[in-house]
Design an enzyme around this catalytic site. Structure first.
Site, PDB file in Angstrom:
ATOM      1  N   GLU A 161     -93.890  86.950 -52.988  1.00  0.00           N
ATOM      2  CA  GLU A 161     -95.183  87.149 -52.336  1.00  0.00           C
ATOM      3  C   GLU A 161     -95.366  88.536 -51.738  1.00  0.00           C
ATOM      4  O   GLU A 161     -95.702  88.687 -50.559  1.00  0.00           O
ATOM      5  CB  GLU A 161     -95.427  86.064 -51.279  1.00  0.00           C
ATOM      6  CG  GLU A 161     -95.553  84.688 -51.894  1.00  0.00           C
ATOM      7  CD  GLU A 161     -96.198  83.653 -50.987  1.00  0.00           C
ATOM      8  OE1 GLU A 161     -96.469  83.966 -49.814  1.00  0.00           O
ATOM      9  OE2 GLU A 161     -96.435  82.532 -51.462  1.00  0.00           O
ATOM     10  N   GLU A 360     -93.846  77.937 -56.244  1.00  0.00           N
ATOM     11  CA  GLU A 360     -94.116  77.218 -54.991  1.00  0.00           C
ATOM     12  C   GLU A 360     -95.434  76.494 -55.119  1.00  0.00           C
ATOM     13  O   GLU A 360     -96.360  77.001 -55.764  1.00  0.00           O
ATOM     14  CB  GLU A 360     -94.207  78.157 -53.776  1.00  0.00           C
ATOM     15  CG  GLU A 360     -92.889  78.676 -53.292  1.00  0.00           C
ATOM     16  CD  GLU A 360     -93.010  79.533 -52.031  1.00  0.00           C
ATOM     17  OE1 GLU A 360     -93.837  79.229 -51.162  1.00  0.00           O
ATOM     18  OE2 GLU A 360     -92.259  80.516 -51.940  1.00  0.00           O
TER      19      GLU A 360
END
Ligand code: BG6
Length: 461
Positions: A161, A360
């Protein structure tokens, strides 16, 4: 519904080192930015976490029982090189070597993130990603990982991320700096990533390497053409900047225009541009929680504070985040949008045509352990079921999704809301400030996901 999951689909689950391991200063580990950051009041630190460091074999045995075909975890840079760029810590390498072997012994494919929000504090003190020396330190660190584990690990993820670190740094605990500084750091991370991808390919390791951004489409609030343009701007900044760089080694043109307009254009040399082009990815890993919605933003409005990653941003003249009235939210206020998962996966595939792994996806909730040792997390099952259904449809649409690693394999500490916000299939018996016995309990979602995996996604009931 037709089942589109391929036979060798990687049903997995995910964690990250600082959120799950604990043992924050054991066996020579150095401190990361997560160990030294100031935490929100009444929120657990990461010192013990789920104590996975000491329960590793027991946890992997549970993952095997769950039926996992893949386990996505991250390596703590500070366990391997305590100060980030100095001596190697053999005990740190040993821990990950044992973890990888334990996975393989149980037929679980390791999917390894090399950096998940936990920059060594010693590097941070020297300027962190602002300092170009961090690029060299990262390339050396990754080279060491490839050398030791490259024969056993087939799926490598570079930076978790990166987009959230840049756009919501305060929320994930990686700092709160000006846009100018953030996009310079971002540029250095893109260079570091390209160099590492190049090295991985030059040395002919037998596997694949990719980025792991959080990708989720933004919708325009209305069909007004200016709202459509706002959505395009937001998508470019939040999503395509990171994938255009990883896949094509280039900067997204709309992003460069936005950065110039807000005086946040990074310094980029010609040599940098060549480096970006020289190292690109083999596949795309992406985290998906929910979509965003934006409308046109008047030039005279005020830029938003960077806050929770789910709260809308405002970039005057380009876009302004708004609430989506069609979506429900979790008890922690995160919007739920399974349909957006299908749209996002298809959009990524249309743009890049590379295999994808979802690294995720999941629901954070306040789970309760009953007196008879159960956790009835029907809300999590419902969230995951809806997302697996739309993922199946996306595969049916033709998007090449090869694996799914929901967040999280086992309870761990949320980025900024302690352990009261749980994601796991396995409950860890502790609260934010009482470590209790750290015993593991299987949640209802454990049995449910076990059946999903056993039927290769055919039985979602
Ligand atoms: C992702 C991160 O942003 O979302 C994870 O990669 C994080 O580290 C997850 O835990 C859920 O967010 P949160 O804030 O609820 O922990």
């Amino acid at each position: 519904m037709t089942n589109h999951f391929p036979k060798d689909f990687l049903w997995g689950a995910a964690t990250s080192a600082y959120q799950v391991e604990g043992a924050w200063d054991e066996d020579g580990k150095g401190k990361s930015v997560q160990d030294v950051k100031v935490l929100p009041e009444n929120t657990s630190d990461f010192k013990v976490a789920a104590d996975h460091y000491h329960h590793m074999k027991e946890d992997i045995a549970l993952f095997k029982e769950l039926g996992l075909k893949a386990y996505r975890f991250s390596i703590a840079w500070t366990r391997v090189i305590p100060d980030g760029d100095g001596e190697i810590n053999p005990k740190g390498l040993q821990f990950y070597s044992d973890l990888i072997d334990e996975c393989l012994k149980h037929g679980i494919e390791p999917v390894v993130t090399v950096f998940h929000f936990d920059l060594p504090a010693a590097l941070d003190e020297k300027g962190g990603w602002k300092n170009r020396e961090t690029i060299d330190a990262f390339v050396r660190y990754c080279g060491i990982l490839f050398e030791h584990f490259g024969d056993r690990v087939k799926y490598w993820l570079t930076i978790n991320e990166q987009n959230m670190m840049v756009l919501a740094g305060a929320a994930v605990g990686t700092g709160d700096r000006s846009f100018k500084e953030l996009f310079q750091e971002n540029h250095h991370m893109l260079l570091a990533q390209a160099m590492v991808m190049k090295e991985y390919h030059d040395k002919n390791y037998n596997g694949m390497i990719g980025p792991a951004p959080n990708i989720a489409l933004a919708y325009p609030e209305t069909d007004h053409p200016e709202d459509m343009r706002a959505a395009q701007n937001f998508n470019a900044l939040r999503n395509w900047l990171f994938l255009d760089a990883a896949v094509y080694g280039v900067y997204n043109h709309q992003v460069m225009t936005m950065l110039k307009a807000i005086n946040a254009e990074p310094e980029i040399t010609d040599e940098d541009l060549a480096i970006m082009k020289s190292g690109t990815c083999d596949f795309i890993a992406f985290n998906y929680y929910n979509t965003g919605t934006v409308k046109a933003s008047p030039v005279a409005s005020t830029a938003s504070e960077k806050n929770d990653q789910q709260k809308g941003m405002n970039l005057p003249g380009f876009f302004q985040g708004v609430k989506n009235e069609h979506l429900s939210v979790t008890e922690f206020g995160w919007e739920i949008d399974p349909e957006g998962f299908r749209t996002t996966a298809n959009e990524i595939y249309s743009r890049y045509h590379l295999p994808m792994i979802v690294t995720e996806n999941g629901l954070g909730g306040r789970d309760e352990l009953t007196e008879d040792g159960k956790i009835h997390d029907a809300y999590r099952i419902s969230y995951l079921r809806d997302h697996i259904q739309t993922m199946n449809q996306a595969i049916g649409d033709g998007a090449e999704i090869i694996g799914y690693c929901p967040w999280s394999a086992i309870d761990l500490i949320s980025t900024h809301e302690g352990i009261r916000k749980r994601y796991g299939f396995i409950y860890v018996n502790r609260s934010d400030f009482d470590m209790k016995d750290l015993k593991r309990y299987k949640k209802d979602s454990f049995a449910w996901y076990q059946k999903v995996i056993a039927t290769n996604g055919a039985d979602l009931d």
